[in-house]
Design a protein around this motif. Structure first.
Motif, PDB file in Angstrom:
ATOM      1  N   GLU A  92       0.348  -1.219   0.113  1.00  0.00           N
ATOM      2  CA  GLU A  92       0.248   0.189  -0.305  1.00  0.00           C
ATOM      3  C   GLU A  92       1.087   1.265  -0.525  1.00  0.00           C
ATOM      4  O   GLU A  92       0.640   2.273  -0.315  1.00  0.00           O
ATOM      5  CB  GLU A  92      -0.733  -0.140   0.965  1.00  0.00           C
ATOM      6  N   GLY A  93       1.919   1.421   1.051  1.00  0.00           N
ATOM      7  CA  GLY A  93       2.522   2.565   0.768  1.00  0.00           C
ATOM      8  C   GLY A  93       3.444   2.638  -0.694  1.00  0.00           C
ATOM      9  O   GLY A  93       3.955   3.462  -0.972  1.00  0.00           O
ATOM     10  N   GLN A  94       4.573   1.158  -1.317  1.00  0.00           N
ATOM     11  CA  GLN A  94       4.962   1.497  -1.210  1.00  0.00           C
ATOM     12  C   GLN A  94       4.566   1.910  -3.094  1.00  0.00           C
ATOM     13  O   GLN A  94       5.002   2.611  -4.368  1.00  0.00           O
ATOM     14  CB  GLN A  94       5.386   0.097  -2.221  1.00  0.00           C
ATOM     15  N   GLY A 128      10.325   4.528  -7.272  1.00  0.00           N
ATOM     16  CA  GLY A 128       9.269   5.118  -5.877  1.00  0.00           C
ATOM     17  C   GLY A 128       9.753   3.688  -5.207  1.00  0.00           C
ATOM     18  O   GLY A 128       9.193   4.195  -3.814  1.00  0.00           O
ATOM     19  N   GLY A 129       8.809   2.956  -5.597  1.00  0.00           N
ATOM     20  CA  GLY A 129       8.747   2.368  -4.664  1.00  0.00           C
ATOM     21  C   GLY A 129       9.705   0.511  -4.216  1.00  0.00           C
ATOM     22  O   GLY A 129       9.480   0.802  -2.949  1.00  0.00           O
ATOM     23  N   MET A 130      10.639   0.783  -5.095  1.00  0.00           N
ATOM     24  CA  MET A 130      12.173   0.746  -4.563  1.00  0.00           C
ATOM     25  C   MET A 130      13.016   1.118  -3.255  1.00  0.00           C
ATOM     26  O   MET A 130      13.088   0.811  -2.695  1.00  0.00           O
ATOM     27  CB  MET A 130      13.131   0.646  -5.406  1.00  0.00           C
ATOM     28  N   ALA A 131      12.746   2.788  -3.864  1.00  0.00           N
ATOM     29  CA  ALA A 131      13.003   3.279  -2.102  1.00  0.00           C
ATOM     30  C   ALA A 131      12.682   3.374  -1.225  1.00  0.00           C
ATOM     31  O   ALA A 131      13.192   3.254  -0.145  1.00  0.00           O
ATOM     32  CB  ALA A 131      13.089   4.903  -2.960  1.00  0.00           C
ATOM     33  N   LEU A 132      11.565   3.560  -1.128  1.00  0.00           N
ATOM     34  CA  LEU A 132      10.683   3.059   0.262  1.00  0.00           C
ATOM     35  C   LEU A 132      10.966   1.784   1.258  1.00  0.00           C
ATOM     36  O   LEU A 132      10.854   1.602   2.124  1.00  0.00           O
ATOM     37  CB  LEU A 132       8.750   2.922  -0.165  1.00  0.00           C
ATOM     38  N   MET A 133      11.799   0.655   0.197  1.00  0.00           N
ATOM     39  CA  MET A 133      11.515  -0.218   0.535  1.00  0.00           C
ATOM     40  C   MET A 133      13.280  -0.677   0.987  1.00  0.00           C
ATOM     41  O   MET A 133      13.422  -1.674   1.414  1.00  0.00           O
ATOM     42  CB  MET A 133      11.850  -1.327  -0.725  1.00  0.00           C
ATOM     43  N   LEU A 143      20.522  -7.491   9.257  1.00  0.00           N
ATOM     44  CA  LEU A 143      19.921  -7.297  10.744  1.00  0.00           C
ATOM     45  C   LEU A 143      18.899  -7.981  11.154  1.00  0.00           C
ATOM     46  O   LEU A 143      18.467  -8.250  12.349  1.00  0.00           O
ATOM     47  CB  LEU A 143      19.994  -6.275  11.400  1.00  0.00           C
ATOM     48  N   ARG A 144      18.028  -8.534  10.102  1.00  0.00           N
ATOM     49  CA  ARG A 144      17.025  -9.636  10.363  1.00  0.00           C
ATOM     50  C   ARG A 144      16.223  -9.051  11.665  1.00  0.00           C
ATOM     51  O   ARG A 144      15.185  -9.286  11.983  1.00  0.00           O
ATOM     52  CB  ARG A 144      17.301 -10.894  11.740  1.00  0.00           C
ATOM     53  N   VAL A 145      15.603  -7.874  11.077  1.00  0.00           N
ATOM     54  CA  VAL A 145      15.278  -7.194  11.584  1.00  0.00           C
ATOM     55  C   VAL A 145      13.376  -6.855  10.568  1.00  0.00           C
ATOM     56  O   VAL A 145      13.739  -7.372   9.167  1.00  0.00           O
ATOM     57  CB  VAL A 145      14.586  -5.398  11.557  1.00  0.00           C
ATOM     58  N   SER A 146      12.611  -7.977  11.432  1.00  0.00           N
ATOM     59  CA  SER A 146      10.880  -8.005  10.693  1.00  0.00           C
ATOM     60  C   SER A 146      10.600  -7.323   9.231  1.00  0.00           C
ATOM     61  O   SER A 146       9.999  -6.347   9.984  1.00  0.00           O
ATOM     62  CB  SER A 146      10.058  -8.663  11.407  1.00  0.00           C
ATOM     63  N   GLU A 147      10.222  -7.913   8.494  1.00  0.00           N
ATOM     64  CA  GLU A 147      10.133  -7.104   7.349  1.00  0.00           C
ATOM     65  C   GLU A 147       8.213  -6.854   7.359  1.00  0.00           C
ATOM     66  O   GLU A 147       7.550  -5.599   6.954  1.00  0.00           O
ATOM     67  CB  GLU A 147      10.350  -7.736   5.464  1.00  0.00           C
ATOM     68  N   ILE A 148       7.891  -7.034   8.483  1.00  0.00           N
ATOM     69  CA  ILE A 148       6.534  -7.613   8.318  1.00  0.00           C
ATOM     70  C   ILE A 148       6.054  -5.527   9.121  1.00  0.00           C
ATOM     71  O   ILE A 148       5.730  -5.450   8.599  1.00  0.00           O
ATOM     72  CB  ILE A 148       5.785  -8.915   8.875  1.00  0.00           C
ATOM     73  N   ILE A 149       7.127  -6.019  10.077  1.00  0.00           N
ATOM     74  CA  ILE A 149       6.826  -4.214  10.942  1.00  0.00           C
ATOM     75  C   ILE A 149       7.190  -3.205   9.859  1.00  0.00           C
ATOM     76  O   ILE A 149       6.197  -1.923   9.751  1.00  0.00           O
ATOM     77  CB  ILE A 149       7.497  -4.593  12.187  1.00  0.00           C
ATOM     78  N   THR A 150       8.071  -3.391   9.143  1.00  0.00           N
ATOM     79  CA  THR A 150       8.599  -2.239   8.767  1.00  0.00           C
ATOM     80  C   THR A 150       8.241  -1.403   7.755  1.00  0.00           C
ATOM     81  O   THR A 150       8.379  -0.813   7.381  1.00  0.00           O
ATOM     82  CB  THR A 150      10.590  -2.012   8.475  1.00  0.00           C
ATOM     83  N   THR A 151       8.109  -2.609   6.619  1.00  0.00           N
ATOM     84  CA  THR A 151       6.965  -2.475   5.756  1.00  0.00           C
ATOM     85  C   THR A 151       5.683  -1.512   5.982  1.00  0.00           C
ATOM     86  O   THR A 151       5.293  -1.407   5.078  1.00  0.00           O
ATOM     87  CB  THR A 151       7.148  -3.481   4.843  1.00  0.00           C
ATOM     88  N   MET A 153       5.063   0.239   8.537  1.00  0.00           N
ATOM     89  CA  MET A 153       5.004   1.255   9.316  1.00  0.00           C
ATOM     90  C   MET A 153       5.408   2.529   7.897  1.00  0.00           C
ATOM     91  O   MET A 153       4.198   3.291   7.892  1.00  0.00           O
ATOM     92  CB  MET A 153       6.259   1.456  10.390  1.00  0.00           C
ATOM     93  N   LEU A 154       5.962   1.776   7.351  1.00  0.00           N
ATOM     94  CA  LEU A 154       6.053   2.775   5.986  1.00  0.00           C
ATOM     95  C   LEU A 154       4.757   3.720   5.139  1.00  0.00           C
ATOM     96  O   LEU A 154       4.699   3.882   4.761  1.00  0.00           O
ATOM     97  CB  LEU A 154       7.522   2.514   5.052  1.00  0.00           C
TER      98      LEU A 154
END
Lengths: 370, 505
Positions: A92-94, A128-133, A143-151, A153-154
């Motif tokens: 949605e954000g991308q 643009g979509g890649m930049a947000l990703m 860093l193994r940060v969950s992509e579920i959360i970060t994507t 939030m953005l």
């Protein structure tokens, strides 16, 4: 002591899959009929209207295809990440990010001819979509940060940026005080095909085809499948997991960004905070129903589009929007349950014997259901 | 035996359990008397975890009976087993870090509406009764591993477990904590509870436990009624002992070929970051089989991974064909001629959900390309050749590989690794869990490769297999090579002692 358990199917037969899908939808329609009957509507009439508005005549079909186009793109976006076992919840954000960059480029280059400008805007959408990703992808791969959360939030960041652009720097001076951004140049509108369908649909279809080929027929796709299905085997074969995670996520973001650009030049007149319209989130459902396969995404997006068009049209019969939404949700839910039975069957289990879902140890869709 | 069946706290009778491609239990038995600490011994894959999973309701057995406290049970879920008084403490703790000790203990088993102060008081009483210091009000994330384990034990006690299963309980503990655990377990046994204790650490087993059952290849091969009667080395020997597992004639001795692989001063850490290998020096010549024997968890797995490039050593050098490959990736090493049949054939060696063809080309897909495209016809041809050459009964080549039997999976994996004439083959547990024909086929392939001049590092838990095939036998203990034996038959007792760390001068 006899009770049902879900047992993993030894073999998945494609014919059973199709039958299961249809059965799931039919069960949902029957339950929906009860709901309609209870709320004083004629189920036959409502279903007929739903069907006609989505499929009858080129105009209806074109509406379905118009809806299916962004769904197919966001569905593919989620599926590309999903084939690596990753969840891009933020298509949605991308989409928004893609539309923002595409709008910016259109503002700077509005003197260009149509085809050139459109091509440039499509590329900008991907960028643009890649930049947000980039952030979530690097955080995940290194860093193994969950992509579920970060994507996720953005998504809200991207939408707020659009709201800021609307009221601030990109506010249309000729809008009589309304907080809107000026429409995209006329020549940037995607050429129509028939009715409301435009060539965005062909872009989506083409991309699905390219991805299907890339995943099933190239060495790159082989590595992706290997890394997604058995990471340790991939490491053993010398595939860099880090790089695969990074590329899968960036591609996923890029495709969602493209969906934003297609939506901007195809159906929307201008960049606005409602442009993504839930397509990015719906893409998650599309990808899950399609079992993360590009071929499935095309079919599911079409059906999903039809359900949306149908759900909207029955409101003209006096069906409240709440009931219409429930009906849509039930149909999708029926299909989703059917997907579980693609891979699992019910086994009546008495004392001893049988292997249950708990033993397969696979985090599948069914895992959550059981 | 004096007691009748009804007197046993646990009686698992003739348990059978099969997974796709692997026979985990083939009629194994386990009797545990009330008030005893019972060691369940066996190598990886011997069926220990499957046995206790059957007891704790995680798996349902394909055959056999489960009796707990004199009653036959048909557990459908872990909840059924808990209700019957079987508690399980897993290696990976299952606690909610943000909840307090007391909250974790009563989670899912809260006795109606109790005030938390009351619960905390009762938890404190329970922990004091078994000498386990645990502050019930502290959140779990603040606790050490040893304290977390106590919470897991208290969880089981809170649910009135009369049988407590502990899987490798001391793996995460400091030596001090391990000794405390021993006292706690003794107190629980004196209280009439039974403890099933799974461990590879034989010295702790002898120190903590009263009796023992030894599993090998899914069967019960020995029971020890009183652990005071046996010593460490005979326990080690029982675990790897005779399986009748050598199906090939020892191939005639060959002139030692040139040295192909050398490890110099290799040290490495395991996944937990603890030392797993310490100063390993070894060489492999072409045309010889070097066998590695040891109780599992003494560094064998890490050794294979360091040689094949899946694990970076913390110190030392790996030389392959006179080239320093210490930094080389697994794929680079394979290209140089270093093949690897990993211990985890499914999940590392093979990708279970992918097709037979896809799995056949894991090593060679880079050479089946035309431009960006993978030429499917070439892949299928390559797979077809493998299947024929190594007698893999593979069914349809485009079906998921997980449908193959264990023996056929291993034939496919071994065939793939041998397809491009390697100079060295590292084979870890290549015959584990296979049926007789499978074992014989794999062993004769290994012997043939040796005759063709391949140097083989054979890591196995089957002493018969090692004695039948190896030109040299190295014994590993606590990450070191503690003994080396020549091709002459060395008495098993001597090898058993070396595996327990007691090397005869």
């Amino acid at each position: 002591m006899i009770r049902p358990v879900l047992a993993r199917r030894e073999r998945v037969v494609p014919a059973t899959q199709a039958a299961g899908f249809v059965l799931g939808v039919v069960v949902a329609l029957i339950l929906g009929a009860i709901l309609l009957w209870v709320s004083d509507h004629s189920p036959a009439e409502v279903y007929e209207r739903m069907f006609d508005s989505a499929f009858k005549g080129t105009d209806s079909l074109s509406r379905t295809l118009e809806r299916a186009t962004p769904l197919a793109l966001t569905g593919l976006s989620v599926a590309v990440a999903g084939s690596m076992g990753l969840w891009n919840i933020g298509a949605e954000g991308q989409m928004m990010a893609g539309a923002i960059v595409a709008t910016g480029v259109a503002m700077m280059a509005d003197g260009l001819s149509g085809p050139l400008l459109i091509a440039l805007m499509m590329v900008s959408g991907v960028v643009g979509g890649m930049a947000l990703m980039i952030g979530p992808a690097l955080a995940r791969s290194h860093l193994r940060v969950s992509e579920i959360i970060t994507t996720l939030m953005l998504v809200y960041v991207a939408i707020r940026v659009v709201e800021w652009l609307e009221t601030g720097p990109w506010k249309d001076p000729e809008s009589f005080g309304f907080a809107v951004i000026e429409p995209v140049p006329e020549q940037a509108a995607l050429p129509g095909l028939f009715g409301r369908a435009n060539i965005g649909m062909l872009i989506a279809l083409g991309l699905l085809l390219v991805f299907w080929l890339a995943v099933s027929r190239t060495a790159w796709g082989y590595e992706l499948r290997l890394a997604g299905s058995s990471p340790d085997t991939a490491r053993y074969a010398g595939v860099s997991l880090r790089r695969k995670v990074l590329t899968a996520l960036l591609l996923s973001g890029g495709i969602a960004g493209l969906a934003g650009a297609v939506q901007l030049t195809g159906s929307a007149a201008r960049l606005e905070s409602g442009l993504s319209n839930g397509y990015g989130f719906a893409g998650i459902i599309v990808a899950a129903l399609a079992l993360m396969r590009p071929s499935g995404v095309a079919v599911v997006a079409f059906v999903f589009g039809a359900v949306q068009v149908g759900g909207q049209s029955i409101q003209t019969l006096g069906v409240s929007s709440a009931i219409a939404d429930i009906l849509q949700a039930m149909i999708l839910f029926g299909a989703l349950v059917a997907v579980v039975f693609f891979n699992y069957r019910i086994q009546w289990s008495g004392p001893g014997g049988g292997s249950s879902i708990a033993e397969s140890g696979e985090p599948d869709l069914a895992g959550e259901v059981a | 035996m004096a007691s009748t069946d009804a007197d046993y706290a646990v009686w698992l009778r003739g348990i059978e359990k099969q997974f796709p491609g692997v026979i985990a239990c083939a009629g194994a038995d386990l009797w545990v008397r009330p008030g005893t600490i019972h060691a369940l011994l066996g190598e990886n894959g011997a069926g220990k975890t499957t046995m206790v999973s059957v007891l704790s309701g995680v798996y349902r057995p394909d055959g056999g009976e489960v009796w707990v406290n004199g009653q036959r049970r048909f557990f459908q879920s872990p909840a059924d087993a808990i209700a019957a008084g079987v508690g399980m403490v897993y290696q990976e703790f299952r606690l909610v870090p943000t909840l307090t000790v007391a909250e974790n203990i009563v989670l899912g088993a809260a006795p109606g509406l109790l005030r938390s102060a009351e619960i905390e008081e009762r938890v404190a009483e329970l922990s004091a009764a078994y000498g386990m210091a645990a502050d019930p009000t502290r959140p779990v994330w603040q606790l050490s591993m040893g304290e977390r384990q106590r919470v897991e034990i208290l969880k089981a006690l809170w649910r009135n477990a009369s049988v407590l299963v502990m899987d490798e309980p001391t793996a995460v503990l400091t030596p001090g904590e391990a000794a405390e655990l021993g006292l706690t377990l003794k107190a629980m046994a004196e209280d009439g509870r039974s403890i099933i204790y799974i461990s590879h650490k034989l010295d702790q087993v002898v120190a903590f436990c009263d009796e023992a059952t030894v599993l090998r290849q899914g069967k019960t091969v020995a029971t020890v009624d009183d652990l005071d009667d046996v010593d460490l080395s005979s326990l080690a020997e029982m675990m790897v002992g005779s399986s009748g597992g050598g199906y090939v004639q020892r191939p005639p001795a060959l002139e030692a070929g040139p040295e192909v692989l050398a490890l110099q001063g290799i040290s490495a850490l395991n996944d937990r970051g603890l030392p797993a290998l310490a100063d390993i020096n070894m060489t492999i010549h072409s045309g010889e089989i070097v066998g590695i024997v040891g109780v599992s968890g003494n560094g064998q797995k890490e050794l294979a991974e360091v040689v094949t490039g899946l694990r970076q050593p913390s110190q030392g050098r790996v030389t392959f064909k006179e080239q320093d490959v210490t930094e080389a990736s697994p794929a680079d090493r394979y290209r140089l001629g270093l093949a690897y049949v990993p211990e985890d054939r499914i999940g590392v060696g093979l990708a279970p959900k992918m097709s037979v063809v896809d799995n056949a080309v894991v090593r060679s897909y880079r050479s089946q390309r035309r431009g960006l495209m993978l030429v499917m016809a070439k892949c299928v041809q390559f797979c077809q050749d493998l299947v024929e050459r190594f007698g893999v009964r593979a069914g349809r080549l485009h079906d998921p590989v997980a449908g193959l039997s264990g023996g056929n999976l291993q034939r496919l994996l071994l065939g793939r690794e041998l397809a491009e004439q390697p100079a060295v083959l590292v084979a870890a547990q290549p015959t584990r869990g296979l049926d007789v024909q499978g074992v014989a086929a794999i062993q004769s392939h290994l012997a043939d490769q040796r005759a063709d001049g391949v140097g083989i590092l054979l890591i196995s838990e089957d002493l018969d297999e090692l004695l039948a095939l190896s030109d040299r036998l190295l014994v590993m203990f606590e990450g070191r090579v503690v003994a080396e034996y020549g091709p002459d038959v060395t008495p098993r007792t001597v090898i058993g002692e070396a595996m327990a760390g007691q090397v005869r001068a």
